[in-house]
Design a protein around this motif. Structure first.
Motif, PDB file in Angstrom:
ATOM      1  N   ASP A 186      93.411  87.460  39.944  1.00  0.00           N
ATOM      2  CA  ASP A 186      94.270  88.611  39.679  1.00  0.00           C
ATOM      3  C   ASP A 186      95.152  88.816  40.909  1.00  0.00           C
ATOM      4  N   ARG A 187      95.826  89.950  40.990  1.00  0.00           N
ATOM      5  CA  ARG A 187      96.766  90.190  42.094  1.00  0.00           C
ATOM      6  C   ARG A 187      96.123  90.087  43.480  1.00  0.00           C
ATOM      7  N   GLN A 188      94.877  90.470  43.596  1.00  0.00           N
ATOM      8  CA  GLN A 188      94.227  90.515  44.905  1.00  0.00           C
ATOM      9  C   GLN A 188      93.212  89.407  45.157  1.00  0.00           C
ATOM     10  N   ASN A 189      92.838  88.680  44.129  1.00  0.00           N
ATOM     11  CA  ASN A 189      91.717  87.745  44.277  1.00  0.00           C
ATOM     12  C   ASN A 189      92.071  86.342  43.814  1.00  0.00           C
ATOM     13  N   ARG A 190      91.537  85.391  44.559  1.00  0.00           N
ATOM     14  CA  ARG A 190      91.672  83.979  44.227  1.00  0.00           C
ATOM     15  C   ARG A 190      90.502  83.232  44.829  1.00  0.00           C
ATOM     16  N   GLU A 191      90.253  82.037  44.298  1.00  0.00           N
ATOM     17  CA  GLU A 191      89.186  81.185  44.824  1.00  0.00           C
ATOM     18  C   GLU A 191      89.717  79.779  45.032  1.00  0.00           C
ATOM     19  N   LEU A 192      89.307  79.176  46.121  1.00  0.00           N
ATOM     20  CA  LEU A 192      89.547  77.760  46.342  1.00  0.00           C
ATOM     21  C   LEU A 192      88.472  77.028  45.544  1.00  0.00           C
ATOM     22  N   VAL A 193      88.867  76.287  44.525  1.00  0.00           N
ATOM     23  CA  VAL A 193      87.876  75.621  43.670  1.00  0.00           C
ATOM     24  C   VAL A 193      87.789  74.121  43.918  1.00  0.00           C
ATOM     25  N   TRP A 194      88.780  73.575  44.613  1.00  0.00           N
ATOM     26  CA  TRP A 194      88.734  72.163  45.014  1.00  0.00           C
ATOM     27  C   TRP A 194      89.733  71.959  46.149  1.00  0.00           C
ATOM     28  N   SER A 195      89.354  71.152  47.112  1.00  0.00           N
ATOM     29  CA  SER A 195      90.302  70.728  48.138  1.00  0.00           C
ATOM     30  C   SER A 195      89.921  69.331  48.604  1.00  0.00           C
ATOM     31  N   LYS A 196      90.853  68.664  49.228  1.00  0.00           N
ATOM     32  CA  LYS A 196      90.561  67.307  49.688  1.00  0.00           C
ATOM     33  C   LYS A 196      89.444  67.327  50.740  1.00  0.00           C
ATOM     34  N   GLU A 197      89.279  68.446  51.442  1.00  0.00           N
ATOM     35  CA  GLU A 197      88.220  68.565  52.441  1.00  0.00           C
ATOM     36  C   GLU A 197      86.844  68.791  51.820  1.00  0.00           C
ATOM     37  N   THR A 198      86.819  69.423  50.625  1.00  0.00           N
ATOM     38  CA  THR A 198      85.543  69.766  50.007  1.00  0.00           C
ATOM     39  C   THR A 198      85.215  68.892  48.806  1.00  0.00           C
TER      40      THR A 198
END
Length: 143
Positions: free
Chosen positions: A128-140
């Protein structure tokens, strides 16, 4: 996995989309720029589509297993915000309204969207406007 090649190709698409967004339909460069963008997108899918579909499948399996994985092009935001620069080139982020709608059980009733962001290569779940999650990255990424 060659994330550097994926990032470079993604940055090219972002720059070309930005260039196209600055033009009006009446501009004589519009058709040429649009064709160039489509060529970049076709090359992106040809060169990196399978890799990104595998990554996106893992993300979907974890977050929204009932939602079909779309073409990787669908997860590219329509607009990016340049937040800086590093050796790889421009660093980007997106606003909360960018991405592909997905229904996530943990966030029912929220307008959750998945989006691919380069440099560093990552997939974000905009909640939403205030929230997000990193769900995949090249580091993880899973090894």
């Amino acid at each position: 996995m060659n994330t550097e090649a994926i990032e470079k190709a993604l940055i090219e698409i972002i720059k070309k989309r930005s260039e196209l967004n600055q033009l009006s339909y009446e501009d004589e460069k519009y058709d040429e720029t649009e064709d160039a963008l489509h060529d970049l997108e076709d090359d992106f899918v040809d060169d990196h589509g399978d890799t990104l579909e595998d990554i996106l499948s893992d993300v979907h399996d974890d977050l929204c297993p009932d939602i079909d994985v779309l073409s990787p092009l669908s997860y590219i935001a329509q607009q990016y915000v340049q937040t800086g620069e590093n050796a790889m080139g421009p660093e980007y982020d997106v606003t909360f309204d960018q991405g592909v709608f997905v229904e996530v059980d943990d966030y029912l009733g929220k307008p959750t969207k998945l989006v691919i962001i380069p440099n560093p290569l990552r997939i974000i779940l905009n909640i939403d406007r205030q929230n997000r999650e990193l769900v995949w990255s090249k580091e993880t990424k899973k090894q």
